[in-house]
Design an enzyme around this catalytic site. Structure first.
Site, PDB file in Angstrom:
ATOM      1  N   HIS A 103     -10.958  -4.592   9.731  1.00 46.42           N
ATOM      2  CA  HIS A 103     -11.636  -4.430   8.445  1.00 46.42           C
ATOM      3  C   HIS A 103     -12.944  -3.642   8.571  1.00 46.42           C
ATOM      4  CE1 HIS A 103      -8.860  -7.573   7.289  1.00 46.42           C
ATOM      5  NE2 HIS A 103      -9.311  -7.626   6.062  1.00 46.42           N
ATOM      6  N   GLU A 111       0.802  -1.225   0.000  1.00 41.81           N
ATOM      7  CA  GLU A 111       0.000   0.000   0.000  1.00 41.81           C
ATOM      8  C   GLU A 111       0.836   1.278   0.000  1.00 41.81           C
ATOM      9  OE1 GLU A 111      -0.856  -2.646   1.778  1.00 41.81           O
ATOM     10  OE2 GLU A 111      -2.961  -3.070   1.368  1.00 41.81           O
TER      11      GLU A 111
END
Lengths: 329, 320
Positions: free
Chosen positions: A133, A64
């Protein structure tokens, strides 16, 4: 095509915005994990790889920070990268490039560069995704100067906002939402963009203003409907833009109702709600008939168990309880 | 002696190296007089890396530098007074004083910026290379970073993606043997940096960074391969920062004996020696050095005389 046929999922509206912009401008590229044949973790980029190919869709390894940095470098060179971070929690892995590069370069390089990139990411809990998440991290993002932050709540909104974000010369974070992806709404087929810095009145009312964004706006609208029969007329102000905040629209609604509840899916402390509350106290104290109240997630990680999750996240009944409190004040 | 570089080119390179040295020494003096704020990371001893690499690149190849970037800026031929002005926080600086030493950009010279985050520039250079490839340009991106940055995730992630996508980027690691106080032997399990390249299916080389002619030669060869579409490469240059990491570094982590030994490999001495071996007169060498020092002195004067910004320069220009 009838209006009924143009009632599409939020995720499809994101897809249409990407499709439109890829077709319109060859400087637009997509960068992210599993955005190719898989179509993105939530199906948002479905079909785009077949249509535009590997030259436009840069499918990345799980890296990322560097692929956000790559987007920054490409944007400095004139491309318009649209990056997907699969879950908003993973933004932590890319925070350096967002905070130290994307947000600062235009200013610190004395205006010599622009960073016309978009970072799209779904925040929020969908039910059972657990601590890593599920978060809505809007509170982190609004503390980064140089980045615009938007959190559209409807399919029509996300399409116009995302297209505007892609065309904007600055870095824009578009907060999508896992609970919004499967929600449907009418979306115009034609090319349109929406302002990146304007709140909208999702439903007008006279008694109390609910200020919300992203997934909590539909919840606020449902609460409005539920309380209509008992004679409570709620106004729902959908912020859309979290950075900058549309102060005029916020103050206008506060001056109209005199009672404000801020509703958000992010943690209570130090976030959008806290900022909106501070602004209201600085500018509208004379108009307030009750203290500003906040309904937000507890300052806790989000547990996986559905039985536990609901105690951490703001629920419709929490908003109803706040409405009761603010009326009785 | 290198056949690829003419004696006049080498003399020019020597002059650039001296100007970088003079620039750093001038800054050091300005710090002690309280005329500079913050900190600065000098590249004294490493001038041959900057000049060797950048002299081998095209003016249209894009550079991304790091916190120790003055050498790269001057080697690219930026206006020294404007670089100095930037460090002094003057409006005449390349970024109007907002960026300073570690955040200095010159887009009109294809210089994408120095970068204050260790390893932060590596993905930016990779992204620039992505844009170059996308636009079918035959220019190359060059990323400068140190041995310390090679332990950041961005190094590994970016090399991997650059190799996967065959991006036109040359990764240049100036291995000056220390990441601040931490020697490479304690920070890098592989001992050298270039041996990490094959892990990313990439060509990597380690060279003597003190020899500006060698650096120029190996960079020219690497750039030719990268430009031809053969994929990114990692070039590791062994060098030594003769000064401390930043202005307040007493260098307790290494001995004065080691420093004296390494100073024998001073790139200015080695280059002057090579020039003499080529038959360039000491007089011409001294004249080149003197011209460089005068350029820097004049630049410092001009920068000192320039005005600093006001409130509007601080509070404006966040968004385009």
């Amino acid at each position: 095509m009838t209006d009924d046929e143009r009632t599409i999922y939020y995720s499809k509206a994101v897809n249409e915005a990407l499709d439109d912009e890829l077709a319109r401008d060859d400087s637009v590229i997509l960068i992210g994990e599993d955005i190719g044949c898989y179509g993105g973790s939530f199906g948002v980029t479905k079909g785009l790889y077949d249509k535009y190919g590997a030259e436009r869709l840069w499918e990345t390894p799980i890296s990322e920070n560097s692929f956000v940095g790559i987007a920054v470098g490409a944007a400095m060179m004139g491309l318009r990268p649209v990056v997907e971070i699969m879950f908003m929690d993973f933004l932590a892995l890319a925070l350096d490039q967002l905070l130290n590069s994307a947000g600062k370069l235009h200013y610190m390089y004395g205006g010599q560069v622009t960073v016309p990139m978009v970072l799209r990411t779904p925040g929020g809990a969908k039910g059972g995704y657990g601590p890593s998440h599920s978060q809505m991290l809007s509170n982190l993002l609004v503390g980064i100067p140089g980045i615009k932050v938007v959190a559209p709540s409807t399919p029509a909104q996300v399409k116009g906002i995302l297209k505007a974000a892609i065309r904007d010369p600055n870095p824009v974070v578009v907060i999508e939402n896992k609970r919004l992806y499967p929600q449907r709404g009418y979306v115009p087929a034609e090319d349109y963009v929406l302002a990146l810095d304007k709140a909208v009145i999702a439903a007008a009312g006279q008694d109390i203003t609910l200020i919300s964004y992203s997934s909590m706006t539909p919840v606020c609208l449902a609460v409005k409907e539920a309380l209509k029969p008992v004679g409570i007329d709620l106004e729902v102000l959908d912020l859309v833009s979290l950075q900058p905040l549309d102060k005029e629209s916020i103050f206008a609604s506060v001056r109209k109702t005199g009672r404000v509840i801020i509703v958000e899916e992010a943690c209570l402390t130090g976030g959008v709600g806290a900022e909106v509350s501070a602004l209201i106290s600085e500018h509208c104290l004379d108009a307030l008939e009750a203290p500003v109240m906040r309904v937000a997630a507890a300052d806790m990680p989000i547990p996986s168990a559905l039985a536990l999750e609901k105690f951490v996240l703001p629920q419709a009944e929490d908003i109803v309880a706040a409405v009761k409190r603010i009326r009785e004040y | 002696m290198n056949d690829l570089i003419s004696s006049s080119d080498l003399l020019h390179m020597y002059q650039r190296m001296v100007s970088i040295r003079a620039f750093e020494e001038t800054l050091s003096g300005l710090f002690s007089k309280g005329l500079l704020g913050g900190t600065s990371h000098f590249c004294i001893g490493q001038e041959s890396c900057a000049v060797g690499v950048i002299s081998a690149a095209r003016e249209s190849d894009w550079l991304v530098s790091n916190h120790r970037g003055h050498g790269h800026l001057l080697a690219r031929g930026l206006d020294i007074a404007r670089v100095m002005g930037e460090l002094m926080g003057k409006l005449s600086g390349y970024c109007g004083g907002r960026g300073g030493s570690q955040h200095l950009c010159a887009m009109d010279r294809c210089f994408l910026g120095t970068n204050g985050i260790t390893g932060g520039g590596i993905p930016i250079a990779t992204g620039a290379a992505l844009a170059l490839k996308y636009r079918k340009s035959d220019n190359v991106a060059i990323a400068f970073f140190g041995d310390g940055a090679s332990n950041q995730g961005t190094f590994h992630e970016s090399l991997n993606m650059a190799s996967l996508w065959k991006l036109p980027v040359l990764f240049v690691c100036e291995n000056n043997l220390y990441g601040m106080s931490n020697p490479v032997s304690k920070s890098c399990a592989s001992g050298t940096i270039a041996v990490r390249a094959p892990a990313y299916a990439m060509h990597g080389e380690t060279h003597d960074g003190f020899d500006v002619e060698l650096v120029h030669e190996v960079t020219s060869a690497a750039l030719a391969r990268v430009r031809a579409g053969q994929g990114p490469e990692l070039l590791e240059l062994i060098t030594y920062r003769q000064c401390g990491h930043s202005k307040n570094d007493a260098r307790v982590y290494r001995s004065r004996e080691e420093e004296a030994h390494m100073a024998e490999r001073d790139c200015l001495l080695l280059t002057a020696k090579s020039l003499r071996q080529r038959g360039v007169s000491q007089e011409d060498i001294d004249a080149a050095a003197e011209a460089a020092r005068q350029d820097v002195a004049a630049a410092a004067e001009a920068a000192l005389a320039a005005p600093a910004g006001g409130r509007e320069h601080a509070l404006d220009g966040l968004f385009a």
